[in-house]
Design a protein around this motif. Structure first.
Motif, PDB file in Angstrom:
ATOM      1  N   PRO A 126      43.308  54.782  48.510  1.00  0.00           N
ATOM      2  CA  PRO A 126      41.870  54.740  48.212  1.00  0.00           C
ATOM      3  C   PRO A 126      41.442  53.296  47.966  1.00  0.00           C
ATOM      4  N   VAL A 127      40.175  53.012  48.265  1.00  0.00           N
ATOM      5  CA  VAL A 127      39.656  51.676  47.993  1.00  0.00           C
ATOM      6  C   VAL A 127      39.478  51.493  46.481  1.00  0.00           C
ATOM      7  N   MET A 128      38.952  52.538  45.852  1.00  0.00           N
ATOM      8  CA  MET A 128      38.815  52.473  44.390  1.00  0.00           C
ATOM      9  C   MET A 128      39.635  53.586  43.757  1.00  0.00           C
ATOM     10  N   GLY A 188      27.842  52.117  38.001  1.00  0.00           N
ATOM     11  CA  GLY A 188      27.425  53.299  38.766  1.00  0.00           C
ATOM     12  C   GLY A 188      28.483  54.377  38.682  1.00  0.00           C
ATOM     13  N   ILE A 189      28.194  55.514  39.329  1.00  0.00           N
ATOM     14  CA  ILE A 189      29.160  56.620  39.355  1.00  0.00           C
ATOM     15  C   ILE A 189      29.893  56.582  40.691  1.00  0.00           C
ATOM     16  N   LEU A 190      31.182  56.690  40.640  1.00  0.00           N
ATOM     17  CA  LEU A 190      31.970  56.692  41.882  1.00  0.00           C
ATOM     18  C   LEU A 190      31.799  58.038  42.569  1.00  0.00           C
ATOM     19  N   ARG A 191      31.245  58.013  43.784  1.00  0.00           N
ATOM     20  CA  ARG A 191      31.036  59.272  44.519  1.00  0.00           C
ATOM     21  C   ARG A 191      32.099  59.497  45.581  1.00  0.00           C
ATOM     22  N   HIS A 192      32.638  58.443  46.144  1.00  0.00           N
ATOM     23  CA  HIS A 192      33.699  58.589  47.162  1.00  0.00           C
ATOM     24  C   HIS A 192      34.643  57.418  46.971  1.00  0.00           C
ATOM     25  N   CYS A 193      35.903  57.705  46.903  1.00  0.00           N
ATOM     26  CA  CYS A 193      36.873  56.647  46.578  1.00  0.00           C
ATOM     27  C   CYS A 193      37.116  55.679  47.726  1.00  0.00           C
ATOM     28  N   GLY A 194      36.704  56.012  48.902  1.00  0.00           N
ATOM     29  CA  GLY A 194      36.935  55.120  50.049  1.00  0.00           C
ATOM     30  C   GLY A 194      38.381  55.194  50.522  1.00  0.00           C
ATOM     31  N   TRP A 195      38.652  54.789  51.736  1.00  0.00           N
ATOM     32  CA  TRP A 195      40.016  54.768  52.267  1.00  0.00           C
ATOM     33  C   TRP A 195      40.305  53.434  52.916  1.00  0.00           C
ATOM     34  N   ARG A 196      41.504  52.942  52.687  1.00  0.00           N
ATOM     35  CA  ARG A 196      41.913  51.682  53.329  1.00  0.00           C
ATOM     36  C   ARG A 196      43.352  51.808  53.778  1.00  0.00           C
ATOM     37  N   VAL A 197      43.643  51.239  54.936  1.00  0.00           N
ATOM     38  CA  VAL A 197      45.006  51.300  55.457  1.00  0.00           C
ATOM     39  C   VAL A 197      45.838  50.177  54.842  1.00  0.00           C
ATOM     40  N   LEU A 198      47.014  50.542  54.368  1.00  0.00           N
ATOM     41  CA  LEU A 198      47.934  49.525  53.853  1.00  0.00           C
ATOM     42  C   LEU A 198      48.831  49.014  54.973  1.00  0.00           C
ATOM     43  N   GLY A 250      33.252  60.691  40.141  1.00  0.00           N
ATOM     44  CA  GLY A 250      32.481  61.230  39.020  1.00  0.00           C
ATOM     45  C   GLY A 250      32.551  60.326  37.803  1.00  0.00           C
ATOM     46  N   ASP A 251      33.527  59.431  37.780  1.00  0.00           N
ATOM     47  CA  ASP A 251      33.643  58.500  36.651  1.00  0.00           C
ATOM     48  C   ASP A 251      32.652  57.356  36.802  1.00  0.00           C
ATOM     49  N   GLU A 252      32.326  56.743  35.661  1.00  0.00           N
ATOM     50  CA  GLU A 252      31.499  55.539  35.726  1.00  0.00           C
ATOM     51  C   GLU A 252      32.402  54.357  36.049  1.00  0.00           C
ATOM     52  N   VAL A 253      31.951  53.545  37.002  1.00  0.00           N
ATOM     53  CA  VAL A 253      32.758  52.383  37.389  1.00  0.00           C
ATOM     54  C   VAL A 253      31.895  51.129  37.385  1.00  0.00           C
ATOM     55  N   THR A 254      32.575  50.017  37.373  1.00  0.00           N
ATOM     56  CA  THR A 254      31.877  48.735  37.436  1.00  0.00           C
ATOM     57  C   THR A 254      32.254  48.016  38.723  1.00  0.00           C
ATOM     58  N   VAL A 255      31.224  47.556  39.446  1.00  0.00           N
ATOM     59  CA  VAL A 255      31.484  46.790  40.655  1.00  0.00           C
ATOM     60  C   VAL A 255      31.290  45.321  40.307  1.00  0.00           C
ATOM     61  N   LYS A 256      32.384  44.534  40.441  1.00  0.00           N
ATOM     62  CA  LYS A 256      32.352  43.156  39.941  1.00  0.00           C
ATOM     63  C   LYS A 256      31.572  42.237  40.861  1.00  0.00           C
ATOM     64  N   GLU A 257      31.224  41.069  40.309  1.00  0.00           N
ATOM     65  CA  GLU A 257      30.588  40.034  41.100  1.00  0.00           C
ATOM     66  C   GLU A 257      31.549  39.582  42.193  1.00  0.00           C
TER      67      GLU A 257
END
Lengths: 208, 613
Positions: free
Chosen positions: A139-141, A174-184, A146-153
């Motif tokens: 996941p990207v995040m 904001g609230i995380l709605r989708h964790c995102g996907w990234r390939v390792l 559903g949790d509250e998250v902080t998106v940094k500068e």
């Protein structure tokens, strides 16, 4: 040897033969006339042979002039259009392990949910195993949706997409709605040599 | 051999082969670390990938069916057959070109194991191979894969130059063991040692426990090793004794080769579910049956590991492009599993029960018996009873069976909790009825890889003089001697059995049979009938057994030789005596030695067709 070339060859032989006959003096004795016919036919064959090679060497234009009106066959799509072999490999793996292409190509509108569901269990299983084997995805995040998250500068907007009341400067809450996907990592086997790499799955012919 | 860097264990399984190794140059702080070899193999046409197991399947393609270069391996581009995952996959589509279960054929009594008979019943144009060749090719693939992956071009690291241990079922007789060694030789591995699989499993357990294994085992313990694989079930007993204050391990009993395993269970389930389709007038073709068996196996494992799951859906996808449209469904219920697997294969039974045997048709029993009963528990009962006498520690138990105190499971089937659980229940019932305490389980080994890792660890223990299980010959062996009674028409001449190898004979020792003399004729083919027993443990070499109960002593392939000797005239009679060796690598050798010391000739196993005269 293509059909066109054979037609051309026969046409030319007949032409020469007729020419030979035309010039052969009808009054000649039958025997001599036969010999002459033979000679002209042989000469015709030799000429045809030379011409065929030349025409072949020069390209198709001369042949087309002769056979053009005879056949209008659409040239089959030759294997020259470019394609991405590695992308095809991914689809091929998903088809062979999970039958994904069969599924996507099928009109599922006519079936009951339960039947689709049952089949999807198997397709899911096969595709999932294949993906896990060849691609490591994370996941990207990492936080729970559903949790509250902080998106940094300085965040990477290609990795995090903001929605809703987007205003102001980071950091954003904001609230995380989708964790995102990234390939390792990806770890695909090498492509086979000497195979038609466009084939996702070969046709199956069962012998009795 | 000089000490090689690697010690390698090869589990040449019926369905899957696994290779494990210890690198003696690796720093591990004392306890050797076993690793699994990642074996490159074809997983699809033209696709080579590394897996930690090599399916023991061999596929022989026709000339045109596969694309060019499909069978190219990193070390070879002209092998006309394929071994491993792709062979298994492709073989499911074209079964008549697939060689499978070659290992089981090595102990099949009535066929010529060296002639080209596999795939069985394949058509004319399929170039067949012998069971011996098939096993050789699996080992050759392992050797080439090792050299490619591990040797880095240095011949000192080639597999043929390492300490290699190949495992065999404990129940493999002398003939099957020798064939295994010959297969390895053909594969380019000229210097291997054999090790029994249940022992290997135990070594793996010792290794996994590091030094704490001694805490779990005490003097007087009787360990039952229970190995249930895909195709076979194997029992062994290891006793823990005290010798001069030192704890020693002795393998004291070996069960018969039972051709019964997880595959039987899956097949039974699949066939019972197939009824659901035939009732709806749907016939399953071969591919769909295979899909059904595979789904059953998975559903069975899930349910046997989680008692809360009551049923699992079984789905067979449609053939052709309508994958949803052609889908067939049914379900596997917990009741089906209880009935078929637990009650069918592991029924409750009493210690006195015998497996249901079919009556043999001929007057003479040949070779190994096939499992005529599917009840593993009845075979276990028979095993524990038949070996009761040897165990002095047992004392005078009324019902006369070995009382295990510990149990070690091995084999994929035992991964399912409910299966091990049921076996233990049945065993504990027998023990409780005889006033003994229940068994406890030795946990911690990996049932899929224990045999291979255990074999590598055994090699290490041998070098470093670590703890070793004393084993020796797992059977007693006999040469058939016909009595000199007058022939009665229609009745077979009675046979006596001359013991040439006692049960437990240690590897590296030999016996000269001084009393019996045989007359062999120079230039003529001489044959000796050869028999073995798993239960007659007290017969001394040289003793002659006149009578035995059915099943106690069984006939194997005959031994033969043709006496050729320089300076002897054809037709001359040479008196010889027999001399048996059990060599270091675990193979039995029987020699005829001239009584006047003028020569010796080795008897070879005749592994070709048995004639019934």
């Amino acid at each position: 040897m293509s059909f066109k070339k054979i037609i051309f060859a026969i046409f030319f032989i007949v032409l020469l033969f007729m020419a030979g006959l035309f010039f052969a003096v009808p009054q000649l004795a039958a025997q001599t006339r036969d010999i002459l016919i033979g000679i002209y036919a042989a000469a015709g064959l030799v000429l045809w042979g030379i011409l065929s090679l030349t025409v072949y060497g020069l390209g198709k234009s001369a042949v087309k002039k002769v056979t053009g009106p005879k056949e209008k066959r659409a040239a089959p799509a030759k294997k020259t259009a470019p394609f991405d072999e590695n992308a095809v490999q991914v689809f091929s793996i998903l088809q062979r392990r999970g039958r994904l292409i069969d599924f996507l190509k099928e009109d599922i509108g006519v079936y009951e949910d339960s039947q689709i569901g049952a089949a999807v269990r198997n397709i899911h299983k096969g595709c999932k195993e294949a993906v896990e084997e060849y691609v490591k995805i994370e996941p990207v995040m990492r936080e729970a949706e559903g949790d509250e998250v902080t998106v940094k500068e300085g965040f990477d907007p290609s990795g995090i997409r903001l929605t809703g009341n987007v205003k102001g400067k980071p950091p954003f809450k904001g609230i995380l709605r989708h964790c995102g996907w990234r390939v390792l990592t990806t770890d695909f086997p090498p492509l086979p040599k000497k195979q038609d790499l466009r084939v996702l799955e070969p046709a199956e012919v069962e012998m009795e | 051999m000089n000490k090689s860097r690697y010690i390698v264990g090869i589990d040449l399984g019926t369905t899957n082969s696994v290779v494990s190794f210890i690198d003696t140059e690796e720093e591990t702080g004392g306890v050797p670390q076993t690793h699994l070899l990642n074996i490159p193999q074809l997983t699809d046409a033209g696709v080579v990938e590394g897996l930690e197991h090599l399916p023991s399947f061999l596929y022989i393609p026709g000339e045109t069916e596969l694309p060019e270069k499909s069978l190219d391996l990193p070390w070879s581009d002209d092998t006309p057959y394929v071994v491993g995952k792709f062979a298994r996959k492709r073989g499911a589509e074209v079964p008549l070109r697939l060689v499978s279960s070659a290992k089981s054929w090595l102990c099949y009594p009535d066929i010529d194991k060296t002639s080209a008979i596999l795939p069985w019943n394949a058509p004319e144009d399929v170039s067949k191979i012998s069971p011996l060749d098939a096993c050789a090719r699996y080992l050759k693939h392992v050797r080439m894969a090792w050299n490619h992956t591990m040797a880095g071009g240095e011949s000192g690291y080639f597999l043929g130059n390492q300490d290699v241990y190949v495992t065999v079922p404990a129940s493999f007789d002398a003939v099957a063991r020798e064939l295994t060694v010959r297969a390895a030789d053909k594969a380019g591995l000229h210097d291997i040692t054999l090790l029994e699989e249940p022992q290997a499993a135990f070594y793996s357990w010792i290794n996994k426990k590091d030094e704490t294994w001694r805490d779990q085992i005490k003097i007087g313990d009787v360990i039952l090793v229970c190995d249930i694989g895909g195709g076979t079930t194997d029992f062994s007993i290891i006793e823990v004794k005290d010798e001069g204050g030192e704890l020693t391990l002795n393998r004291v009993a070996v069960g018969e080769h039972i051709l019964l395993g997880g595959d039987n269970m899956d097949l039974t389930l699949a066939y019972s579910l197939r009824r659901h389709f035939t009732e709806r007038k749907i016939n399953l073709d071969t591919r769909q049956m295979l899909g059904l068996i595979y789904s059953c196996r998975e559903a069975k494992e899930t349910m046997l590991n989680d008692p809360d799951i009551r049923s699992r859906p079984i789905v067979i996808l449609g053939r052709g492009r309508s994958v949803v449209g052609g889908t067939l469904e049914t379900e596997l219920k917990r009741d089906d599993i209880e009935e078929t697997i637990l009650n069918g294969f592991l029924p409750e039974c009493s210690i006195d029960e015998m497996p249901v045997e079919k009556k043999a048709a001929g007057f003479r029993e040949l070779g190994l018996q096939y499992a005529t009963d599917t009840a593993v528990t009845r075979y276990l009962a028979k095993f524990l009873r038949q070996n009761a006498n040897m165990d002095e520690a047992d004392g005078g138990h009324k019902t006369g069976f070995i009382h295990p105190t510990k149990i070690l499971f091995n084999g994929g089937v035992t991964k399912a909790g409910a299966i091990g659980g049921r076996l233990i229940n049945v065993l504990n019932n027998w023990l409780a009825a005889d006033e003994s305490s229940p068994v406890s389980i030795l946990e911690g080994s990996d049932p899929d890889t224990a045999v291979a890792t255990g074999a590598a660890y055994y090699g290490f223990a041998k070098r470093e003089k670590g703890i070793r299980i004393r084993a020796g010959a797992g059977r007693s062996y006999y040469v058939g001697v016909e009595t000199s009674m007058p022939a009665v028409p229609g009745m077979p001449a009675p046979l006596k059995a001359l013991c040439v190898v006692p049960f437990g004979m240690e590897e590296g020792t030999d016996f000269k049979l001084a009393e019996q003399e045989f007359g062999l004729i120079v230039g003529e083919h001489a044959e000796f009938r050869f028999l073995s027993s798993l239960v007659c443990k007290d017969d001394a070499p040289g003793s002659v057994i006149e009578e035995w109960d059915e099943g106690e002593i069984e006939e194997l392939a005959p031994l033969e030789t043709t006496l050729q000797a320089a300076g002897m005239e054809t037709g001359a009679l040479v008196p010889v005596k027999l001399h048996s060796y059990l060599n270091e690598i675990g193979v039995l050798e029987l020699w005829c030695e001239a009584s006047d010391g003028s020569g010796r000739w080795k008897l070879e196993f005749n592994v070709r067709e048995e004639h019934i005269d």
